[in-house]
Design an enzyme around this catalytic site. Structure first.
Site, PDB file in Angstrom:
ATOM      1  N   ASP A  80       0.821  -1.213   0.000  1.00  0.00           N
ATOM      2  CA  ASP A  80       0.000   0.000   0.000  1.00  0.00           C
ATOM      3  C   ASP A  80       0.850   1.256   0.000  1.00  0.00           C
ATOM      4  OD1 ASP A  80       0.753  -0.629   2.740  1.00  0.00           O
ATOM      5  OD2 ASP A  80      -0.617   0.954   3.366  1.00  0.00           O
ATOM      6  N   GLU A 175       0.073  -1.174   5.671  1.00  0.00           N
ATOM      7  CA  GLU A 175       1.141  -0.764   6.584  1.00  0.00           C
ATOM      8  C   GLU A 175       1.067   0.720   6.884  1.00  0.00           C
ATOM      9  OE1 GLU A 175       5.163   0.692   7.774  1.00  0.00           O
ATOM     10  OE2 GLU A 175       3.930   1.260   6.056  1.00  0.00           O
TER      11      GLU A 175
END
Length: 410
Positions: A80, A175
């Site tokens: 991400d 994350e």
């Protein structure tokens, strides 16, 4: 390792921006597109046990090809990108043999990557860079790490004469919003120890990170017509500002570095009747971290004594802790990475992380997990850039670490 650049450019074309304050995991469905693409690539290169979980974790293995008993090594990066800046339709620009001057990111916006503002650029004169077009972030955090792991995996699978233990590959979602380890199945992953590849400049090696907490301050005011409010009004916005003014002025990200912790006011909203102030609290030292949280609460207690019980409510939630505590018995990983860097003429730079990684939480989940560099800079915004030669070196570094871990076993 030339494939690392092509891989990186493919991966940044996927919009994988995660989202704050979303309960589902992953926080955005679009992260699955890159997850499935990576799984397909892993299968095509010959990795084993490739799978994508319902929560968007990609895992795979490269079986051991040595008769030695070697610890199973994990290599982990996150897919991400930060919600702080757009990751939609990333259009990277390649700068060949950087000459040390200003780099025009976006002529229309008059946006430049200027060494006067970013002096670290001068370390890359003569090197090749990948930069943004000024309208999005780049995504080197952490698609550079993803690409470096994938390039190293491809190399190892194509060169079976390189002896190694089992290698476990893991790519995580979310994350950037603090949830990258939430659905990570350590037992299913299969590694004894691991590295996250989620750092910055070439040579960074990190095994210390902040202890972290989030703090939310709710202020309950009393709205009275200002013409007749003497002795009756409680202005929640002003009381919240008073709370902020009572925190140590220089324990603020604007004034801290290295091992210095801070209180950081992230956002605030409200009016006379009610206000909310959101903070993050950070410190590498656990005792100082606990003191900061206690001081945060004491400040609220003082103002409740001044303005009346219940005026301020505080929510404090710990986010993650310093992984150094979990790595004390695994410092050979640091020595291993340092030695591999030196063999590749990379200058090791051991420094504390002024933040956290998936590795911090995974270390407390039983998977010791220091952090390695990616070669990127200026993450989470339009000034982000990565050096191509650094990415290639990191891929080589991962292969060398794998080799050395096997060689150090009796």
């Amino acid at each position: 390792m030339s494939s690392v650049v092509d891989r990186f450019l493919r991966y940044v074309s996927y919009d994988t921006q995660s989202a704050d304050e979303v309960e589902q995991l992953p926080s955005t469905e679009k992260q699955f597109a890159l997850a499935r693409f990576l799984a397909k690539e892993l299968e095509e290169m010959g990795a084993s046990d490739v799978r994508v979980s319902d929560q968007c974790y990609v895992m795979a293995r490269i079986p051991a090809n040595t008769t030695k008993s070697v610890p199973s090594l994990g290599l982990i990066a996150h897919m991400d990108t930060s919600p702080a800046f757009s990751g939609h339709e990333v259009r990277p620009q390649r700068i060949t043999a950087y000459d040390g001057g200003r780099i025009c990111l976006n002529e229309e916006q008059r946006l430049f990557l200027d060494p006067a503002e970013f002096p670290e650029l001068l370390a890359y004169i003569g090197k090749d860079l990948i930069v943004t077009d000024g309208t999005t972030l780049l995504g080197a955090d952490d698609k550079a790490g993803v690409a470096e792991i994938m390039a190293a995996a491809e190399y190892l699978l194509a060169h079976q004469k390189i002896l190694h233990g089992q290698i476990c590959i893991g790519f995580t979602p979310d994350e950037e919003v603090g949830k990258g380890a939430d659905g990570f199945d350590v037992d299913a992953f299969g590694a004894d120890v691991a590295f996250t590849i989620d750092g910055g400049a070439l040579g960074e090696l990190e095994y210390e990170n902040f202890n972290a907490a989030s703090g939310r301050v709710h202020v309950h005011g009393k709205s009275i017509h200002p013409g007749s409010s003497k002795g009756a009004m409680k202005n929640a916005a002003l009381i919240g500002m008073e709370f902020q003014s009572m925190l140590p002025v220089f324990e603020n990200p604007m004034y801290t570095e290295g091992y210095e912790g801070f209180y950081h006011l992230v956002q605030m909203s409200g009016d006379v009747a009610g206000a909310t102030f959101d903070y993050i609290i950070r410190d590498h030292d656990r005792a100082r971290f606990d003191f900061k949280k206690a001081q945060f609460q004491r400040t609220a207690d003082f103002l409740n004594g001044k303005y009346g019980a219940g005026t301020i409510e505080v929510e404090l939630v710990d986010s993650y802790y310093n992984m150094k505590e979990m790595l004390k018995d695994h410092m050979y990983l640091i020595d291993l990475a340092q030695s591999a860097m030196e063999e590749l003429e990379i200058q090791p730079r051991i420094c504390p992380i002024r933040g956290g990684t998936d590795g911090a939480r995974l270390s407390y989940m039983g998977l010791p997990c220091p952090n390695l560099c990616t070669g990127g800079h200026n993450f989470h915004g339009p000034y982000e850039f990565v050096c191509i030669q650094s990415m290639e070196k990191v891929s080589q570094l991962l292969v060398r670490i794998v080799q050395k871990l096997e060689q150090m076993q009796p």
